[in-house]
Design a protein around this motif. Structure first.
Motif, PDB file in Angstrom:
ATOM      1  N   LYS A 187     -89.094 -97.360 -71.659  1.00  6.26           N
ATOM      2  CA  LYS A 187     -88.463 -96.569 -70.617  1.00  6.26           C
ATOM      3  C   LYS A 187     -89.387 -95.462 -70.124  1.00  6.26           C
ATOM      4  O   LYS A 187     -89.477 -95.191 -68.918  1.00  6.26           O
ATOM      5  N   LEU A 188     -90.095 -94.822 -71.062  1.00  4.74           N
ATOM      6  CA  LEU A 188     -90.931 -93.687 -70.681  1.00  4.74           C
ATOM      7  C   LEU A 188     -92.135 -94.118 -69.845  1.00  4.74           C
ATOM      8  O   LEU A 188     -92.604 -93.371 -68.985  1.00  4.74           O
ATOM      9  N   TYR A 189     -92.653 -95.312 -70.112  1.00  8.64           N
ATOM     10  CA  TYR A 189     -93.864 -95.766 -69.407  1.00  8.64           C
ATOM     11  C   TYR A 189     -93.560 -96.920 -68.445  1.00  8.64           C
ATOM     12  O   TYR A 189     -94.444 -97.710 -68.116  1.00  8.64           O
ATOM     13  N   ARG A 190     -92.298 -97.041 -68.019  1.00 13.06           N
ATOM     14  CA  ARG A 190     -91.953 -98.192 -67.177  1.00 13.06           C
ATOM     15  C   ARG A 190     -92.636 -98.143 -65.810  1.00 13.06           C
ATOM     16  O   ARG A 190     -92.805 -99.176 -65.171  1.00 13.06           O
ATOM     17  N   HIS A 191     -93.030 -96.948 -65.366  1.00  9.40           N
ATOM     18  CA  HIS A 191     -93.730 -96.837 -64.082  1.00  9.40           C
ATOM     19  C   HIS A 191     -95.249 -96.880 -64.253  1.00  9.40           C
ATOM     20  O   HIS A 191     -95.965 -96.732 -63.263  1.00  9.40           O
ATOM     21  N   GLN A 192     -95.714 -97.043 -65.484  1.00  5.32           N
ATOM     22  CA  GLN A 192     -97.163 -97.131 -65.742  1.00  5.32           C
ATOM     23  C   GLN A 192     -97.438 -98.469 -66.430  1.00  5.32           C
ATOM     24  O   GLN A 192     -97.643 -98.538 -67.639  1.00  5.32           O
ATOM     25  N   LEU A 238     -98.605 -98.758 -74.004  1.00  5.75           N
ATOM     26  CA  LEU A 238     -97.277 -98.723 -74.608  1.00  5.75           C
ATOM     27  C   LEU A 238     -96.175 -99.136 -73.636  1.00  5.75           C
ATOM     28  O   LEU A 238     -94.993 -99.047 -73.973  1.00  5.75           O
ATOM     29  N   ALA A 239     -96.552 -99.577 -72.437  1.00  6.13           N
ATOM     30  CA  ALA A 239     -95.545 -99.906 -71.431  1.00  6.13           C
ATOM     31  C   ALA A 239     -94.676-101.082 -71.864  1.00  6.13           C
ATOM     32  O   ALA A 239     -93.512-101.187 -71.462  1.00  6.13           O
ATOM     33  N   GLN A 240     -95.213-101.991 -72.685  1.00  2.18           N
ATOM     34  CA  GLN A 240     -94.466-103.149 -73.156  1.00  2.18           C
ATOM     35  C   GLN A 240     -93.780-102.897 -74.493  1.00  2.18           C
ATOM     36  O   GLN A 240     -93.211-103.827 -75.080  1.00  2.18           O
ATOM     37  N   GLY A 241     -93.860-101.667 -74.984  1.00  2.00           N
ATOM     38  CA  GLY A 241     -93.195-101.335 -76.237  1.00  2.00           C
ATOM     39  C   GLY A 241     -94.009-101.634 -77.476  1.00  2.00           C
ATOM     40  O   GLY A 241     -93.593-101.291 -78.588  1.00  2.00           O
ATOM     41  N   ARG A 242     -95.151-102.271 -77.346  1.00  2.00           N
ATOM     42  CA  ARG A 242     -95.984-102.630 -78.497  1.00  2.00           C
ATOM     43  C   ARG A 242     -97.110-101.608 -78.644  1.00  2.00           C
ATOM     44  O   ARG A 242     -97.751-101.235 -77.663  1.00  2.00           O
ATOM     45  N   GLY A 243     -97.335-101.191 -79.871  1.00  2.00           N
ATOM     46  CA  GLY A 243     -98.399-100.239 -80.128  1.00  2.00           C
ATOM     47  C   GLY A 243     -98.034 -99.285 -81.243  1.00  2.00           C
ATOM     48  O   GLY A 243     -97.162 -99.586 -82.082  1.00  2.00           O
ATOM     49  N   TYR A 244     -98.703 -98.121 -81.260  1.00  2.80           N
ATOM     50  CA  TYR A 244     -98.456 -97.165 -82.332  1.00  2.80           C
ATOM     51  C   TYR A 244     -98.802 -95.775 -81.816  1.00  2.80           C
ATOM     52  O   TYR A 244     -99.484 -95.599 -80.798  1.00  2.80           O
ATOM     53  N   GLY A 245     -98.316 -94.786 -82.515  1.00  7.09           N
ATOM     54  CA  GLY A 245     -98.569 -93.402 -82.142  1.00  7.09           C
ATOM     55  C   GLY A 245     -97.945 -92.470 -83.159  1.00  7.09           C
ATOM     56  O   GLY A 245     -97.291 -92.899 -84.122  1.00  7.09           O
TER      57      GLY A 245
END
Length: 645
Positions: free
Chosen positions: A93-98, A103-110
């Motif tokens: 949701k946070l990166y849906r415009h990027q 992390l736009a697809q929900g996969r990753g880490y942080g």
């Protein structure tokens, strides 16, 4: 509906509503620029809090406390403010415009970080719900970073093979230094689900408060699941006793899927069986998705079979059911990270099925079908809460408890409807059993009193279909076998006599001037005369193999296996004499009446002879007696057996 049912319904709804209101999330402290001030919060008297707001976020970095403080000093010295993200929320949701962001697809880490100031309580605890989908948390004073995590959900790693998802919430005890600022550091990684990020609330409070909070949530969710599962058992029990009520079967299957769905959503699989790791994670979402998918066709079939009119073609329903089964098969054989990416079209499919069920319900309401209003009232909340929760899930938000409450309301309303149907069936069955008991009482009048009472008690408990089968071969007035039973038994005995080369005889009995008896004394006297004839027949033809049947009207037939024509004629004469000498007692009157009897017999049926030949011979003999003046016995000419090879 009975008043007691309404009281139970209202009391249970109030109880569940009270639990859900009590189990709502604690108060929220909103962080600003990665800092939450707890100085004005009294945990002892005000209870636990939910830590939300803007947290510091370091995408693509898994910071330990030491590296975090070093990075914080570096960025602070360079005059650059660290990035902040709202919590709880998903990366999608946070990166849906990027779309180009990693992390736009929900996969990753942080790594998420929150600075807590004013932590005056020395015995705090932390409850962290499952993130999407693994996390590791650190809690430490700013002046003394600790390398030991306070909680770990799964295994956090920067690569998919090393990352291990987890779904069970974790409670952690924290050690604080009153007055000193503290940091809450949460590493998050996701390579196994469509949603990523710190998408669940983090609760802070005293250890006892958080323990009570978790216990209350567990009780509330368990109560809801138990109520819905009770509907499963209840509906299956109704279907077991009334198999023609197909709607109860589909209602039970729907309630079973709803039970599995909410059981999974509440993470009861992990808590009950300790499943974890990749297999437990896959099992969790497989059960959740399959149960959610199957609820659609089950509720459609329930509404389809709840009314007399069929509003949707069976072909469409079967096609929909087959499509859902194929989707469930796809869920079973594909990895979680694959099929969760297609969550949105699956939810649209669910909404389409909900609309189809609503269409059937509206048609039933329009046609004023029986129970349609009750079904409409029970299902109305679901048509509002399910879309709301589905859209919340699509946006990565946790769904509320409204659908659970709506399902509890639906379950209880359906329990009342199904219970009312079952009650009507039981009442009808009881009336039928009582009627059959009375009928059996008349048919077994010759038995001893104790055996008679035992037979009544046993017969009253037998199923209605057994009693109906007995009535189908028995004459209801006289207790003798009926024409249907005679035709079947006559053919059996004919074939046996031909096979074993043994004699077979028939006796046809007709009451003389029976119409005059009815006209002069009434039909009740005629009925009593028919019963008396059957009693005389049983008195003369006492063998177990003798078959006494009412052939029609005032005619009776006796099938006599292993009986020669002479033996049959002698018994017929004995019957004639008994009837002629025994008056019928009716209303203080003695009514004398006679019978005409025709006898036909064979030493052994031949291959070319048919059962109708023997019956026709006895009938000819009977009518010869009537022509000769009645009150006699006529014996047909012996039919020569066919002795051809």
């Amino acid at each position: 509906m009975r008043r007691g049912y309404w009281l139970i319904l209202v009391a249970t709804i109030l109880l569940v509503t009270g639990y859900h209101l009590r189990f709502q999330a604690p108060a929220t402290i909103t962080a600003e620029q990665g800092t939450a001030n707890l100085g004005n919060w009294d945990f002892t008297h005000q209870g636990p809090v939910s830590l939300s707001g803007d947290w510091l976020f370091f995408p693509g970095q898994l910071h330990t406390p030491a590296s975090f403080l070093q990075t914080l000093q570096t960025t602070g010295g360079a005059g650059r403010a660290p990035q902040t993200l709202p919590v709880p929320a998903t990366w999608n949701k946070l990166y849906r415009h990027q779309s180009s962001h990693p992390l736009a697809q929900g996969r990753g880490y942080g790594t998420y970080a929150l600075k807590l100031t004013g932590t005056g309580h020395s015995s705090l605890g932390l409850v962290q719900q499952p993130a999407c989908t693994s996390s590791r948390s650190y809690f430490f004073p700013a002046s003394a970073p600790s390398s030991q995590p306070v909680s770990t959900l799964g295994h956090v790693a920067a690569t998919a093979p090393q990352s291990l998802p987890h779904q069970q919430p974790v409670f952690s005890a924290l050690r604080t230094r009153p007055g000193a600022p503290h940091y809450l550091l949460v590493q998050v990684a996701n390579f196994d689900h469509r949603l990523g990020g710190l998408c669940r609330a983090v609760y802070l409070g005293t250890q006892q408060q958080l323990f009570d909070l978790q216990l209350q949530r567990l009780i509330g969710q368990g109560l809801t699941i138990a109520i819905i599962f009770s509907m499963t058992i209840y509906a299956f029990a109704i279907y077991f006793y009334t198999p023609h009520n197909r709607s109860s079967l589909w209602l039970g299957l729907w309630a079973l899927c709803a039970t599995l769905y909410f059981w999974t959503r509440a993470n009861f699989w992990e808590q009950a069986f300790g499943t974890g790791g990749t297999f437990g994670f896959a099992f969790h979402y497989t059960v959740e998705y399959c149960s959610l998918l199957l609820m659609g066709p089950f509720i459609i079939y329930f509404h389809h079979h709840a009314y007399r009119t069929r509003y949707v073609a069976e072909r469409l329903l079967r096609g929909n059911f087959a499509a859902v089964l194929l989707l469930c098969l796809a869920v079973l054989v594909t990895p979680v990270e694959w099929f969760t990416r297609y969550y949105t079209p699956l939810m649209w499919l669910m909404l389409a099925q909900l609309l189809l069920a609503g269409y059937i319900l509206l048609r039933a309401l329009h046609d004023r079908q029986k129970n349609a209003v009750r079904l409409g009232i029970s299902a109305l909340p679901l048509f509002f809460t399910i879309p709301v929760d589905l859209f919340a899930n699509l946006n990565g938000k946790p769904s509320g408890s409204y659908t659970e409450l709506a399902m509890v309301f639906f379950v209880f309303m359906q329990g009342l409807v199904q219970g009312r149907r079952l009650g009507l069936v039981i009442v009808r069955s009881q009336h039928l059993s009582d009627s059959l008991a009375e009928e059996v009482k008349h048919q077994t009048a010759s038995l001893e009193e104790k055996n008679y009472e035992l037979l009544i008690a046993r017969t009253a408990l037998e199923e209605a279909n057994r009693d109906l089968k007995a009535l189908s071969i028995t004459d209801g007035l006289t207790g003798a076998y009926n024409r249907l039973y005679f035709d079947r038994q006559f053919l059996i005995e004919w074939q046996r006599a031909r096979r074993e080369r043994c004699p077979l005889s028939l006796v046809l009995v007709d009451i003389d001037h029976f119409k005059a008896l009815n006209d002069n004394h009434g039909h009740l006297a005629g009925d009593q005369g028919l019963k008396a004839i059957v009693s005389h027949l049983h008195a003369i033809f006492r063998r177990a193999s003798d078959v006494v049947c009412r052939y029609g009207g005032e005619e009776f037939v006796v099938l006599l296996p292993n009986t020669s024509p002479d033996q049959a004629a002698a018994a017929a004469e004995e019957l004639r004499a008994l009837v002629a000498s025994t008056p019928l007692h009716y209303h203080d009157q003695e009514i004398y009446y006679t019978v005409s009897i025709g006898v036909g017999g064979l030493p052994a049926p031949g291959p070319s002879q048919q059962p109708l030949d023997l019956l026709s011979a006895a009938d000819r003999a009977l009518y010869q007696v009537k022509r000769d003046g009645r009150n006699g016995v006529g014996v047909a000419d012996v039919i020569a057996a066919d002795i051809r090879a």
